[in-house]
Scaffold this active site. Sequence first.
Site, PDB file in Angstrom:
ATOM      1  CE  LYS A 248     -33.666   3.635 -21.875  1.00  0.00           C
ATOM      2  NZ  LYS A 248     -34.951   2.976 -21.628  1.00  0.00           N
ATOM      3  CB  THR A 249     -34.780  10.454 -25.077  1.00  0.00           C
ATOM      4  OG1 THR A 249     -34.576   9.144 -25.586  1.00  0.00           O
ATOM      5  CG2 THR A 249     -34.254  11.486 -26.047  1.00  0.00           C
TER       6      THR A 249
ATOM      7  CG  ASP B 155     -32.013   5.623 -27.474  1.00  0.00           C
ATOM      8  OD1 ASP B 155     -31.840   5.022 -26.394  1.00  0.00           O
ATOM      9  OD2 ASP B 155     -33.130   5.722 -28.022  1.00  0.00           O
TER      10      ASP B 155
ATOM     11  CB  THR C 154     -33.537  -1.683 -23.639  1.00  0.00           C
ATOM     12  OG1 THR C 154     -32.885  -2.122 -24.837  1.00  0.00           O
ATOM     13  CG2 THR C 154     -34.427  -0.498 -23.946  1.00  0.00           C
TER      14      THR C 154
ATOM     15  NE  ARG D 210     -41.265   6.309 -26.702  1.00  0.00           N
ATOM     16  CZ  ARG D 210     -40.075   5.735 -26.510  1.00  0.00           C
ATOM     17  NH1 ARG D 210     -39.982   4.430 -26.432  1.00  0.00           N
ATOM     18  NH2 ARG D 210     -38.996   6.469 -26.389  1.00  0.00           N
TER      19      ARG D 210
END
Length: 352
Positions: A85-86, A130, A179, A238
């Site tokens: 997302k980032t 975030d 999330t 990640r």
Amino acid sequence: MAIVSSGEIQAHSPSSKARTRVVDAVPMKEEMNSSREDGLRPRSLDDYIGQRELKKVLDIAVKAALGRGEALDHVLLYGPPGLGKTTMAVVVAEELGVKCRVTSAPALERPRDIVGLLLSLQPREVLFIDEIHRLARVTEELLYPAMEDLRIDLTVGKGSTSRTRALDLNPFTLVGATTKAGSLSSPLRDRFGLTHRLDFYSLEDLQAIVKRAADLLDLPLTQNACKEVAGRCRGTPRIANRLLRRIRDFATVMGTDAVINDQLVDEALKLHSVDHRGLDGSDRRLLQMLLEEHGGGPVGLETLAAGLGEDAATLEAVVEPYLLQLGFLRRTPRGRLVTNAGRSHLGWPNVQ
Ligand code: ADE
């Protein structure tokens, strides 16, 4: 374009041993506020692998915004941690030719944090927040007119002499990530023009992500080795990148100059107890306890947690989701149950 990090990005970690796992999708302390992940981040939509729908949507929206010389609509990205997302916010800013200011809700505790940030935004810049579901109420309320009318309403003075002063903002794009989309208030949710869910990646996409990261890290991985890492990273880039770093450590210490094959990957990841499907010690312990102590279940979460010396909330939030996703575990009204797929994975015979 530069990524500017604003304030401390905090971990939302339950205090538990299950939170130091190499297969945890939540960023580790050293992965936050650092350039470690940045080096592997794609910088353009073309470089970004997977999430095809989202890429298509954003490609059109970015081109339209650029064509009109306007800021892109506000974007809400939701989905499990570690899926990019980032990264997508940074890519979008790059495509727009502007800076991306990166922050997170816990760093915006005081009204002045968000006010300062909003006032410092240059025309059409991207502000990435975030964990946006964790915004303080006052911060969220300051965001409403900012998002809608490019205005912040400040209260000046105290008591009966206080009055509201409106300050104009440059056009900007808020990219919010969460999330927990369900925890977002509807006034906030409604102010995003584009809302999109990020999904777990396919094995094929993960393999391409691993290959790309290995090349950037100068790691000579064979195709099978890439596949092996892809299969162990729980659908999450990640985790793939983190496993690659552990493989690189192993290869460095072993003095391996030659190519890194699947066997070496296996040896390196065995050290971290990560098996072929990406299960680690915590995952296997849970299944094993169910099988060995409770005949495979069903058994209540609290009983399981007590047997494992974990707290029930952590088991539920951190360990179980991947086992459920793989279909190795089932939640039933009578408790947790190991499925035949789970039994096979641990070498136990199937039951009817
Ligand atoms: N690294 C992490 N996520 C990625 C993605 N989706 N594409 C390319 N590289 C990545």
